[in-house]
Design an enzyme around this catalytic site. Sequence first.
Site, mmCIF file in Angstrom:
data_model
loop_
_atom_site.group_PDB
_atom_site.id
_atom_site.type_symbol
_atom_site.label_atom_id
_atom_site.label_comp_id
_atom_site.label_asym_id
_atom_site.label_seq_id
_atom_site.Cartn_x
_atom_site.Cartn_y
_atom_site.Cartn_z
ATOM 1 N N ARG A 148 0.874 -1.170 0.000
ATOM 2 C CA ARG A 148 0.000 0.000 0.000
ATOM 3 C C ARG A 148 0.915 1.225 0.000
ATOM 4 O O ARG A 148 2.041 1.186 0.511
ATOM 5 C CB ARG A 148 -0.888 0.036 1.237
ATOM 6 C CG ARG A 148 -1.808 -1.166 1.403
ATOM 7 C CD ARG A 148 -2.602 -1.048 2.697
ATOM 8 N NE ARG A 148 -3.517 -2.176 2.892
ATOM 9 C CZ ARG A 148 -3.229 -3.277 3.576
ATOM 10 N NH1 ARG A 148 -2.028 -3.401 4.146
ATOM 11 N NH2 ARG A 148 -4.116 -4.249 3.706
ATOM 12 N N LYS A 172 -1.896 -2.189 8.023
ATOM 13 C CA LYS A 172 -3.068 -1.631 8.688
ATOM 14 C C LYS A 172 -3.118 -2.101 10.136
ATOM 15 O O LYS A 172 -2.758 -3.235 10.439
ATOM 16 C CB LYS A 172 -4.348 -2.074 7.963
ATOM 17 C CG LYS A 172 -4.615 -1.319 6.662
ATOM 18 C CD LYS A 172 -5.977 -1.675 6.113
ATOM 19 C CE LYS A 172 -6.316 -0.835 4.889
ATOM 20 N NZ LYS A 172 -7.660 -1.167 4.352
ATOM 21 N N HIS A 244 -2.324 2.232 -5.878
ATOM 22 C CA HIS A 244 -2.911 0.969 -5.419
ATOM 23 C C HIS A 244 -3.065 -0.027 -6.568
ATOM 24 O O HIS A 244 -3.171 -1.237 -6.336
ATOM 25 C CB HIS A 244 -4.272 1.223 -4.771
ATOM 26 C CG HIS A 244 -4.609 0.253 -3.680
ATOM 27 N ND1 HIS A 244 -3.926 0.204 -2.483
ATOM 28 C CD2 HIS A 244 -5.535 -0.735 -3.615
ATOM 29 C CE1 HIS A 244 -4.432 -0.754 -1.716
ATOM 30 N NE2 HIS A 244 -5.401 -1.348 -2.386
ATOM 31 N N ARG A 247 -0.526 -2.684 -6.470
ATOM 32 C CA ARG A 247 -0.842 -3.746 -5.510
ATOM 33 C C ARG A 247 -1.845 -4.727 -6.118
ATOM 34 O O ARG A 247 -1.707 -5.943 -5.981
ATOM 35 C CB ARG A 247 -1.393 -3.109 -4.235
ATOM 36 C CG ARG A 247 -1.765 -4.071 -3.118
ATOM 37 C CD ARG A 247 -2.066 -3.262 -1.856
ATOM 38 N NE ARG A 247 -2.847 -3.985 -0.875
ATOM 39 C CZ ARG A 247 -2.332 -4.760 0.076
ATOM 40 N NH1 ARG A 247 -1.039 -4.946 0.138
ATOM 41 N NH2 ARG A 247 -3.117 -5.353 0.964
ATOM 42 N N HIS A 270 -3.733 -9.275 4.205
ATOM 43 C CA HIS A 270 -5.180 -9.240 4.393
ATOM 44 C C HIS A 270 -5.565 -10.030 5.640
ATOM 45 O O HIS A 270 -5.081 -11.145 5.847
ATOM 46 C CB HIS A 270 -5.908 -9.842 3.185
ATOM 47 C CG HIS A 270 -5.973 -8.928 2.012
ATOM 48 N ND1 HIS A 270 -6.275 -9.364 0.746
ATOM 49 C CD2 HIS A 270 -5.790 -7.585 1.907
ATOM 50 C CE1 HIS A 270 -6.263 -8.342 -0.096
ATOM 51 N NE2 HIS A 270 -5.975 -7.254 0.591
ATOM 52 N N TYR A 279 -9.523 -11.200 -6.196
ATOM 53 C CA TYR A 279 -8.540 -11.355 -7.271
ATOM 54 C C TYR A 279 -8.733 -12.651 -8.045
ATOM 55 O O TYR A 279 -8.316 -12.748 -9.198
ATOM 56 C CB TYR A 279 -7.121 -11.264 -6.699
ATOM 57 C CG TYR A 279 -6.835 -9.921 -6.097
ATOM 58 C CD1 TYR A 279 -6.683 -8.791 -6.897
ATOM 59 C CD2 TYR A 279 -6.765 -9.754 -4.718
ATOM 60 C CE1 TYR A 279 -6.445 -7.550 -6.355
ATOM 61 C CE2 TYR A 279 -6.527 -8.508 -4.157
ATOM 62 C CZ TYR A 279 -6.373 -7.416 -4.976
ATOM 63 O OH TYR A 279 -6.153 -6.172 -4.424
#
Length: 302
Positions: A148, A172, A244, A247, A270, A279
């Site tokens: 990110r 995150k 992004h 990514r 994730h 994806y």
Amino acid sequence: MQSTVNAFLRHLQVERNASELTLKSYSEDFESFYDYLRERAGGVPAADEVSTRVLRGYVAYLHECQYARTTIARRLACLRSFFRYTTREGITDANPAKALRTPRVSRKLPHFLSTEQIAQLLEAPPANEPLGLRDRAILETMYSAGLRVAELVSLNVGSWDREANVLRVMGKGRKERIAAVGRYAAAALDRWLEVRQVSPDAPPEDKDALFLNKFGERLTTRSIGRMLEKYLKTTGLNRLTTPHTLRHSFATHLLDGGADLRAVQELLGHKSLTTTQIYTHVSTRRMRETYEQAHPHAASAK
């Protein structure tokens, strides 16, 4: 209510390790709710005076103002989280947001670049000047490690273990993960570090930054966006491409190459496999398009 909200935001920051971006988004969501209460409810009540009926009125107001479903869903998620906190802390007897229904949000397939387009973009920065070497290292690292943009700008020189060729990334929720670095990205990083110069006037927290601006200070996420826009113009690639997108391209190309979904989940950082599964839809769609173009009995009847 304001003091309770402030305590909730401190709880997110200190105990949940929420990022500055999350805190900023939540603050904006609360401001929207305050505006509604002042306009339609005659003022902002205490947290324990907010009922499910008031919240339903707020949701109706958001629809009335024609906010996107994604925005409404996010603001509802903020209120749910807040009232879970107030219930747990004994500030409210129950969670008035629990009964609210979240609007169905359709998930768009992520925009990504083909391997040929990625190669074109990575070759765009000039290799005969320091900022060009920096930009190559940035683009190579983002694509190679699936970072990110906020993760990229927070990297320090010490984040890269050259011997193991991995990056320690703060993701995150301030959760650290290990990101792999490919040989092209490693070579680009080596070339950039040879010319990297820190400004003597840079703040202490910027002196170790892996990527610096022309003034020798840590780059910002906006600077990365402007840099990318410049190379999109020179290459003629899709202007909808954002940092992004690299990514998204990283994940899509891994799955196209046969990577395991759970491995991709780990590499992306994730929390949920469901987030990564989007994806697989991209890869399946591409496979279908290839099949329909190549197989003589696959094309639709005209």
